[in-house]
Design a protein around this motif. Structure first.
Motif, PDB file in Angstrom:
ATOM      1  N   THR A 130      15.145   0.470  21.732  1.00 61.20           N
ATOM      2  CA  THR A 130      15.346  -0.875  22.249  1.00 61.20           C
ATOM      3  C   THR A 130      14.776  -0.989  23.650  1.00 61.20           C
ATOM      4  N   ASP A 131      14.001  -2.051  23.885  1.00 63.17           N
ATOM      5  CA  ASP A 131      13.413  -2.312  25.193  1.00 63.17           C
ATOM      6  C   ASP A 131      13.731  -3.753  25.566  1.00 63.17           C
ATOM      7  N   ARG A 132      14.850  -3.961  26.265  1.00 65.67           N
ATOM      8  CA  ARG A 132      15.369  -5.289  26.572  1.00 65.67           C
ATOM      9  C   ARG A 132      15.564  -6.066  25.264  1.00 65.67           C
ATOM     10  N   GLY A 133      14.881  -7.191  25.059  1.00 65.00           N
ATOM     11  CA  GLY A 133      15.062  -7.951  23.824  1.00 65.00           C
ATOM     12  C   GLY A 133      14.192  -7.498  22.686  1.00 65.00           C
ATOM     13  N   ASN A 134      13.356  -6.503  22.930  1.00 62.97           N
ATOM     14  CA  ASN A 134      12.431  -6.017  21.912  1.00 62.97           C
ATOM     15  C   ASN A 134      12.930  -4.727  21.274  1.00 62.97           C
ATOM     16  N   VAL A 135      12.395  -4.425  20.094  1.00 58.21           N
ATOM     17  CA  VAL A 135      12.657  -3.148  19.440  1.00 58.21           C
ATOM     18  C   VAL A 135      11.326  -2.510  19.062  1.00 58.21           C
ATOM     19  N   ASN A 136      11.127  -1.270  19.504  1.00 58.59           N
ATOM     20  CA  ASN A 136       9.933  -0.508  19.148  1.00 58.59           C
ATOM     21  C   ASN A 136      10.253   0.368  17.944  1.00 58.59           C
ATOM     22  N   LEU A 137       9.487   0.190  16.880  1.00 62.61           N
ATOM     23  CA  LEU A 137       9.671   0.952  15.649  1.00 62.61           C
ATOM     24  C   LEU A 137       8.525   1.940  15.501  1.00 62.61           C
ATOM     25  N   THR A 138       8.842   3.209  15.345  1.00 65.36           N
ATOM     26  CA  THR A 138       7.845   4.231  15.066  1.00 65.36           C
ATOM     27  C   THR A 138       7.986   4.651  13.613  1.00 65.36           C
ATOM     28  N   LEU A 139       6.839   4.709  12.928  1.00 67.64           N
ATOM     29  CA  LEU A 139       6.861   4.962  11.493  1.00 67.64           C
ATOM     30  C   LEU A 139       5.802   5.982  11.096  1.00 67.64           C
ATOM     31  N   TRP A 140       6.050   6.638   9.980  1.00 65.64           N
ATOM     32  CA  TRP A 140       5.059   7.509   9.358  1.00 65.64           C
ATOM     33  C   TRP A 140       4.687   6.921   8.012  1.00 65.64           C
ATOM     34  N   CYS A 141       3.383   6.920   7.706  1.00 66.54           N
ATOM     35  CA  CYS A 141       2.940   6.554   6.362  1.00 66.54           C
ATOM     36  C   CYS A 141       1.615   7.256   6.091  1.00 66.54           C
ATOM     37  N   ALA A 142       1.155   7.206   4.861  1.00 75.13           N
ATOM     38  CA  ALA A 142      -0.018   7.964   4.445  1.00 75.13           C
ATOM     39  C   ALA A 142      -1.295   7.538   5.166  1.00 75.13           C
TER      40      ALA A 142
ATOM     41  N   ARG B 165       1.808   9.228  13.261  1.00 72.60           N
ATOM     42  CA  ARG B 165       2.754   8.130  13.321  1.00 72.60           C
ATOM     43  C   ARG B 165       2.158   6.981  14.136  1.00 72.60           C
ATOM     44  N   TYR B 166       2.757   5.826  14.020  1.00 69.29           N
ATOM     45  CA  TYR B 166       2.329   4.675  14.813  1.00 69.29           C
ATOM     46  C   TYR B 166       3.565   3.878  15.205  1.00 69.29           C
ATOM     47  N   THR B 167       3.393   3.068  16.251  1.00 65.92           N
ATOM     48  CA  THR B 167       4.506   2.280  16.771  1.00 65.92           C
ATOM     49  C   THR B 167       4.131   0.805  16.814  1.00 65.92           C
ATOM     50  N   VAL B 168       5.081  -0.036  16.446  1.00 70.50           N
ATOM     51  CA  VAL B 168       4.924  -1.487  16.523  1.00 70.50           C
ATOM     52  C   VAL B 168       6.135  -2.046  17.270  1.00 70.50           C
ATOM     53  N   THR B 169       5.976  -3.248  17.820  1.00 66.86           N
ATOM     54  CA  THR B 169       7.054  -3.883  18.576  1.00 66.86           C
ATOM     55  C   THR B 169       7.477  -5.181  17.904  1.00 66.86           C
ATOM     56  N   ALA B 170       8.767  -5.328  17.683  1.00 68.79           N
ATOM     57  CA  ALA B 170       9.323  -6.567  17.143  1.00 68.79           C
ATOM     58  C   ALA B 170      10.099  -7.272  18.250  1.00 68.79           C
ATOM     59  N   MET B 171       9.735  -8.531  18.524  1.00 69.24           N
ATOM     60  CA  MET B 171      10.413  -9.283  19.569  1.00 69.24           C
ATOM     61  C   MET B 171      11.682  -9.942  19.026  1.00 69.24           C
ATOM     62  N   ARG B 172      12.452 -10.547  19.909  1.00 67.56           N
ATOM     63  CA  ARG B 172      13.777 -11.061  19.555  1.00 67.56           C
ATOM     64  C   ARG B 172      13.720 -12.063  18.412  1.00 67.56           C
ATOM     65  N   GLU B 173      12.778 -13.015  18.464  1.00 65.67           N
ATOM     66  CA  GLU B 173      12.709 -14.026  17.402  1.00 65.67           C
ATOM     67  C   GLU B 173      12.460 -13.381  16.045  1.00 65.67           C
TER      68      GLU B 173
ATOM     69  N   GLU C 122       0.810  -1.215   0.000  1.00 64.91           N
ATOM     70  CA  GLU C 122       0.000   0.000   0.000  1.00 64.91           C
ATOM     71  C   GLU C 122       0.843   1.266   0.000  1.00 64.91           C
ATOM     72  N   ASP C 123       1.958   1.236   0.706  1.00 62.07           N
ATOM     73  CA  ASP C 123       2.757   2.442   0.863  1.00 62.07           C
ATOM     74  C   ASP C 123       4.153   2.050   1.335  1.00 62.07           C
ATOM     75  N   THR C 124       5.082   2.990   1.268  1.00 64.55           N
ATOM     76  CA  THR C 124       6.375   2.808   1.918  1.00 64.55           C
ATOM     77  C   THR C 124       6.403   3.735   3.123  1.00 64.55           C
ATOM     78  N   ALA C 125       6.445   3.150   4.308  1.00 63.87           N
ATOM     79  CA  ALA C 125       6.502   3.923   5.545  1.00 63.87           C
ATOM     80  C   ALA C 125       7.947   4.322   5.819  1.00 63.87           C
ATOM     81  N   VAL C 126       8.104   5.450   6.486  1.00 74.71           N
ATOM     82  CA  VAL C 126       9.433   5.935   6.853  1.00 74.71           C
ATOM     83  C   VAL C 126       9.641   5.728   8.347  1.00 74.71           C
ATOM     84  N   VAL C 127      10.730   5.086   8.706  1.00 71.99           N
ATOM     85  CA  VAL C 127      11.063   4.885  10.118  1.00 71.99           C
ATOM     86  C   VAL C 127      11.469   6.237  10.714  1.00 71.99           C
ATOM     87  N   THR C 128      10.793   6.637  11.795  1.00 73.78           N
ATOM     88  CA  THR C 128      11.123   7.910  12.448  1.00 73.78           C
ATOM     89  C   THR C 128      11.832   7.726  13.776  1.00 73.78           C
ATOM     90  N   ALA C 129      11.711   6.533  14.379  1.00 72.93           N
ATOM     91  CA  ALA C 129      12.394   6.274  15.647  1.00 72.93           C
ATOM     92  C   ALA C 129      12.563   4.779  15.856  1.00 72.93           C
TER      93      ALA C 129
END
Length: 205
Positions: A17-29, A56-64, A7-14
Motif C-alpha cells: 500500500t502506498d497512500r491511496g494506491n496499491v502496488n501489485l507484484t505478480l508472476w506469470c509465464a 515478476r512485474y508490478t502494476v499500480t491500482a489507484m483508489r478509484e 493468456e495466463d493466470t498470474a500469481v500475486v507475489t506481493a
C-alpha cells in the motif's frame, strides 16, 4: 483494448500500500516479455506495468480502481486472469473489452452442466444505469474477471454464463466459489447504442 481471451493466470507475489494506491507484484509465464508502460488486463482491469525484475512485474491500482473492482481484495498467492492488449492485426476471438470495469458482482450459484458449469452472478441493479447500457442481454457479451463470455438467463441484476472445462482450467473460474466477488464490464457496443437512443429521444428524432 482487449479481447477477453485470457493468456495466463498470474500469481500475486506481493501487495504493498502506498497512500491511496496499491502496488501489485505478480508472476506469470510472459512476465519476461513485458516492458515498462505496457498495458495488461488483470481480472479485466487495465493496468500499466511500472517495474520489472526477477520474472515478476508490478502494476499500480489507484483508489478509484480499487473501489470499482475486486483488486483491493487480492492477497499473495491469489490467481489473477491476465491478458496483454490485442494487436491491431489480431483476431477478435472474444469481444471488444476496454479493461474499464463498471462494477463488481457476487457469484450466487454454480451448477454442474455435464462437464461444464453454469455460474450465476448478482450485481446492484440501477434503472438509470441500465438505460445507459449497463445491463446484460440474452446471448450478448459480458466480461467477467476479464473473460469474454456469452450471457444466458439475464434478469434485472443477475445473469448466468456457461464455462467450458478449458476455461475452468486456464482461468480463476476453476477456483471460484459461491460468494466470491468478480469484476464486470458490460458490452461497450450496448452502451453506445443506449446512449444514441437516449439522445434521439431527447431531441425528438
Amino acid at each position: 483494448m482487449f479481447s477477453g481471451i485470457i493468456e495466463d493466470t498470474a500469481v500475486v507475489t506481493a501487495v504493498e500500500t502506498d497512500r491511496g494506491n496499491v502496488n501489485l507484484t505478480l508472476w506469470c509465464a510472459f512476465a519476461d516479455e513485458l516492458s515498462i508502460d505496457q498495458s495488461v488486463s488483470h481480472n479485466g482491469v487495465c493496468l500499466t506495468v511500472v517495474s520489472l525484475g526477477g520474472g515478476r512485474y508490478t502494476v499500480t491500482a489507484m483508489r478509484e480502481t480499487l473501489e470499482r473492482s475486486n483488486l483491493g481484495l487480492l492477497k499473495p498467492g491469489d490467481k489473477v486472469n491476465v491478458e496483454r492488449s490485442m494487436p491491431m492485426n489480431g483476431r477478435l476471438d472474444g469481444h471488444i473489452v476496454q479493461g474499464h470495469v463498471d462494477t463488481t458482482a457476487r457469484c450466487t450459484g454454480i451448477e454442474d452442466a455435464d462437464g461444464s458449469k453454469y455460474f450465476t452472478f448478482s450485481y446492484d441493479y440501477d434503472a438509470g444505469m441500465a438505460r445507459c447500457g449497463y445491463l446484460t442481454v440474452d446471448k450478448g457479451s459480458v466480461a467477467v474477471n476479464g473473460v469474454s463470455l456469452t450471457v444466458c438467463r439475464p434478469t434485472a441484476g443477475t445473469f448466468t454464463v456457461a464455462i467450458i472445462p478449458y476455461t475452468l482450467e486456464h482461468t480463476n473460474f476453476g477456483t471460484m466459489r459461491v460468494g466470491d466477488t468478480v469484476n464486470i464490464e458490460f458490452d461497450i457496443i450496448g452502451k453506445y447504442v443506449a446512449r444514441l437512443a437516449s439522445l434521439e429521444t431527447a431531441v425528438g428524432l
